[in-house]
Design an enzyme around this catalytic site. Sequence first.
Site, PDB file in Angstrom:
ATOM      1  N   ALA A  17     -15.662  51.088 -20.991  1.00 26.79           N
ATOM      2  CA  ALA A  17     -15.209  49.704 -20.816  1.00 26.79           C
ATOM      3  C   ALA A  17     -13.684  49.585 -20.906  1.00 26.79           C
ATOM      4  CB  ALA A  17     -15.866  48.811 -21.851  1.00 26.79           C
ATOM      5  N   ALA A  32     -15.097  42.386  -9.463  1.00 23.84           N
ATOM      6  CA  ALA A  32     -15.546  43.613  -8.787  1.00 23.84           C
ATOM      7  C   ALA A  32     -15.210  43.565  -7.297  1.00 23.84           C
ATOM      8  CB  ALA A  32     -17.049  43.791  -8.995  1.00 23.84           C
ATOM      9  N   HIS A  56     -19.674  55.284 -11.783  1.00 23.24           N
ATOM     10  CA  HIS A  56     -19.283  53.899 -12.026  1.00 23.24           C
ATOM     11  C   HIS A  56     -17.753  53.856 -12.151  1.00 23.24           C
ATOM     12  CE1 HIS A  56     -23.390  52.669 -13.987  1.00 23.24           C
ATOM     13  NE2 HIS A  56     -23.557  53.616 -13.077  1.00 23.24           N
ATOM     14  N   THR A 107     -21.935  56.112 -16.218  1.00 22.94           N
ATOM     15  CA  THR A 107     -21.163  54.905 -16.553  1.00 22.94           C
ATOM     16  C   THR A 107     -19.695  55.234 -16.788  1.00 22.94           C
ATOM     17  OG1 THR A 107     -21.552  55.038 -18.922  1.00 22.94           O
ATOM     18  CG2 THR A 107     -23.194  53.845 -17.626  1.00 22.94           C
ATOM     19  N   TYR A 108     -18.908  54.171 -16.839  1.00 20.76           N
ATOM     20  CA  TYR A 108     -17.464  54.279 -16.981  1.00 20.76           C
ATOM     21  C   TYR A 108     -17.077  53.489 -18.222  1.00 20.76           C
ATOM     22  CZ  TYR A 108     -12.774  54.801 -15.016  1.00 20.76           C
ATOM     23  OH  TYR A 108     -11.481  55.168 -14.777  1.00 20.76           O
ATOM     24  N   GLN A 128     -29.054  44.536 -13.310  1.00 20.28           N
ATOM     25  CA  GLN A 128     -29.035  44.536 -14.771  1.00 20.28           C
ATOM     26  C   GLN A 128     -30.469  44.695 -15.274  1.00 20.28           C
ATOM     27  OE1 GLN A 128     -27.843  45.204 -17.514  1.00 20.28           O
ATOM     28  NE2 GLN A 128     -26.156  43.751 -17.637  1.00 20.28           N
ATOM     29  N   GLU A 145     -29.670  56.675 -14.928  1.00 15.77           N
ATOM     30  CA  GLU A 145     -28.289  56.397 -15.376  1.00 15.77           C
ATOM     31  C   GLU A 145     -28.054  57.104 -16.712  1.00 15.77           C
ATOM     32  OE1 GLU A 145     -26.677  52.425 -14.868  1.00 15.77           O
ATOM     33  OE2 GLU A 145     -25.945  52.469 -16.933  1.00 15.77           O
ATOM     34  N   GLY A 152     -16.251  45.282 -15.117  1.00 21.31           N
ATOM     35  CA  GLY A 152     -16.177  45.746 -16.502  1.00 21.31           C
ATOM     36  C   GLY A 152     -16.233  44.558 -17.429  1.00 21.31           C
TER      37      GLY A 152
END
Length: 287
Positions: free
Chosen positions: A51, A124, A78, A48-49, A176, A17, A109
């Site tokens: 927040a 989600a 993401h 990642t995207y 996670q 990632e 998010g």
Amino acid sequence: MKISKLFDKGKIVYSFEVFPPKRDNPIEGIYKTLDELRDLRPDFISVTYGAGGVLAGSNTAKIASYIKNTLGIESLAHLSCVNSDRDNVREALKEFEDKGIENILALRGDIIPDVERKKDFFYAGDLITFIKEEGGDFGISAACYPEGHPEAPSMEEDLFHLREKVEKGATHLVSQLFFENHMFFEFKEKARALGVTVPIEAGIMPVTNKKMIERMVSIAGASLPAKLTKLLHKYEFDDEALREAGIAYAIDQMVDLIERGAEGIHLYTMNNPYVARKITEGIKGLL
Ligand code: FAD
């Protein structure tokens, strides 16, 4: 190729990632990092995207496209929804599609206290349903939490909502970060007992910096085992020694996961190719 297909090959899936550079930094920095990660031959790389929703996430598609179309590695973009409305998400999906991106990690998010939430998506699961309704041919992944999501009233309730995400269309889960493998395996057993049969990748974050890990642990709600707390204290003022100890801890964790039958490992590289390389060398021959 859909990420879930990678799990059909009967081997352990190994993925990375990365995150886009901060707003004022040029995008080229991450391309250089990715060029260095390439010869470690991950099965896919996720991006990642931000927040803050669609605007903050605008580099995710470019970077995921670079991974797929320039480096020839499968990518997973993401996408968070809590600060976006339907049109924003539609635009993001179109951009993914235009760039040939085939896989999305659908996320709620984090809730940002000072930002007013938009009202189209609450969870989600709502995003997964929307992606399906829009008809794009994406492989959909989702997040899961070996120690329970910090906002969930109980692990049981969190697992119930996890199953909903799968029923709505997630075909792959990424966990996670966690530092104690027994928590991952206990969680996985509970998920399987509830009927969650899709592949679950174990998310591993190497401890290389005291401040960073304390921040991540407080956001993620992961517990720090005594062995790791001791390392953090011992090498508090020696960055290099802490980094090497963190790498060794992550390798031990991964070797144990592999030996105990994990289906996949997702390495949070923190955009650090040196650390990713040392860890990948440490598990060489086991994947
Ligand atoms: P959800 O699955 O919606 O769950 C959030 C909470 O709501 C949980 O407590 C759940 O139990 C509960 N819940 C779910 N559905 C329902 C329902 N129908 N009714 C009632 N309660 C419900 N954040 C980013 O901003 N960008 C990223 O790129 C990013 N990447 C991540 C990657 C991974 C692998 C992980 C684990 C997290 C990532 N995050 C990212 C953080 C993530 O956005 C947060 O953890 C967020 O708080 C929850 O997202 P989720 O998609 O798991 O939410």
